[in-house]
Design a protein around this motif. Structure first.
Motif, short mmCIF file in Angstrom:
data_model
loop_
_atom_site.label_atom_id
_atom_site.label_comp_id
_atom_site.label_asym_id
_atom_site.label_seq_id
_atom_site.Cartn_x
_atom_site.Cartn_y
_atom_site.Cartn_z
N VAL A 163 61.30 69.37 19.00
CA VAL A 163 62.12 68.52 19.88
C VAL A 163 61.26 67.41 20.49
O VAL A 163 61.65 66.24 20.50
N MET A 164 60.06 67.77 20.95
CA MET A 164 59.20 66.77 21.60
C MET A 164 58.68 65.75 20.59
O MET A 164 58.54 64.56 20.90
N SER A 170 58.77 60.34 19.20
CA SER A 170 58.81 59.36 18.08
C SER A 170 59.91 58.33 18.33
O SER A 170 59.69 57.12 18.18
N HIS A 171 61.11 58.83 18.71
CA HIS A 171 62.23 57.90 18.93
C HIS A 171 61.98 57.02 20.15
O HIS A 171 62.32 55.83 20.13
N LEU A 172 61.38 57.60 21.19
CA LEU A 172 61.13 56.82 22.40
C LEU A 172 60.10 55.71 22.13
O LEU A 172 60.27 54.56 22.55
N HIS A 173 59.06 56.06 21.40
CA HIS A 173 58.06 55.04 21.05
C HIS A 173 58.70 53.96 20.15
O HIS A 173 58.43 52.77 20.33
N ALA A 174 59.55 54.39 19.22
CA ALA A 174 60.20 53.42 18.33
C ALA A 174 61.11 52.49 19.15
O ALA A 174 61.17 51.28 18.91
N PHE A 175 61.79 53.07 20.12
CA PHE A 175 62.66 52.29 21.01
C PHE A 175 61.84 51.23 21.77
O PHE A 175 62.20 50.06 21.83
N VAL A 176 60.72 51.66 22.31
CA VAL A 176 59.87 50.72 23.08
C VAL A 176 59.32 49.64 22.16
O VAL A 176 59.28 48.45 22.50
#
Ligand code: BEZ
Ligand code: FE
Length: 275
Positions: free
Chosen positions: A28-29, A34-40
């Motif tokens: 989950v983490m 990964s998604h949060l970094h991609a979003f940023v």
């Protein structure tokens, strides 16, 4: 861990989970980071924008207490609650579809007689009736319908000091032939709370806060999967723009005029536990 750069940072942060011994948490983490970094990387927020996001989440937390859950409201208005619900309630054909629980369900409503009036002396009322059946068509005797809805002012009893505890709530059990009936008030559309950060956010993105009129149900019976659902009113102006994305066509029912009040019917279909 030195010389971190825009290019290698995500990889190094993900590698920092190497010693996590809970495999689900690690998965989950890994996905979340990964998604949060991609979003940023995609959005490239300024420090002010990033802090505005943090302030929004902080305000959301500050709005929460025993009676108010602003994070659930956030999840609901972002469609995440319905997505989690859809993933966890894939139904066999014919079973009653689920909808969002919402933040205003209170356990412990009193059990009332089949046929009970949840709004004695108040109107306009609606006589709701139907059956609870299994997906194989057999009636389910003794199924429990846990029912709740707002008053005509658009507030649930937990939101409104002027209402008695469990006003317009109750549990009703089906008869031997699987039938149930109760009287309640014809539900009205209402606005989800707009006095917190979620309400302000809805305004900022050009959305209204309204939900179409509905009655909430949790229908359960031993040996069957319980269903958390709602019945919506045909013709309601918000059916196609529900602030929390909860409407499904199979849950939209007709209200027919009857002796100065209304009547409506709906059959609930439960799937066996093992299905
Ligand atoms: C409700 O239907 O009670 C509800 C659902 C989601 C957010 C707010 C209210
Ligand atoms: Fe509701």
């Amino acid at each position: 861990m030195r010389n971190l750069t825009e290019d290698n940072l995500t990889e190094i942060v993900l590698a920092s989970l190497a010693n996590c011994t809970d495999p689900r948490l690690k998965d989950v983490m890994t996905s979340l980071l990964s998604h949060l970094h991609a979003f940023v990387r995609e959005v490239e927020p300024t420090p002010e924008e990033w802090f505005a996001g943090i302030r929004f989440l902080t305000e959301t937390g500050h709005m929460c207490d025993d009676r108010r859950q602003e994070f659930i409201l956030l999840s609901d208005t972002w469609g995440v609650s319905m997505l989690v619900d859809a993933i966890n309630n894939r139904k066999t054909a014919g079973a009653t579809e689920s909808s969002v629980l919402g933040p205003f369900y209170v356990e412990g409503a009193p059990e009332r007689d089949n046929g009970a009036d949840l709004a004695p002396g108040e109107g306009p009322g609606v006589a709701v009736r139907g059956h609870v059946r299994s997906t194989d068509g057999k009636p389910i005797a003794g199924a429990l319908l846990d029912i709740w809805q707002t008053a005509p002012n658009g507030l649930y009893h937990v939101q409104d000091g002027a209402q008695e505890e469990y006003h317009l709530c109750g549990k009703v059990r089906t008869a031997a032939d699987g039938s149930y009936r109760f009287r309640t008030l014809k539900p009205v559309p209402y606005a989800i709370p707009t006095d917190g950060p979620v309400g302000k956010w809805l305004g900022r993105v050009g959305r209204h806060p309204n939900r179409p009129a509905h009655i909430h149900f949790i229908v359960s019976a031993p040996g069957f999967k319980p269903v958390v659902t709602q019945l919506f009113t045909e013709g309601d102006e918000y059916l196609d723009s529900d602030a929390v994305f909860g409407v499904k066509q199979s849950l939209v029912i007709d209200y027919q005029p009857a002796s100065g009040e209304w009547r409506a019917s709906h059959d609930f279909v439960l799937e066996p536990d093992a299905a």
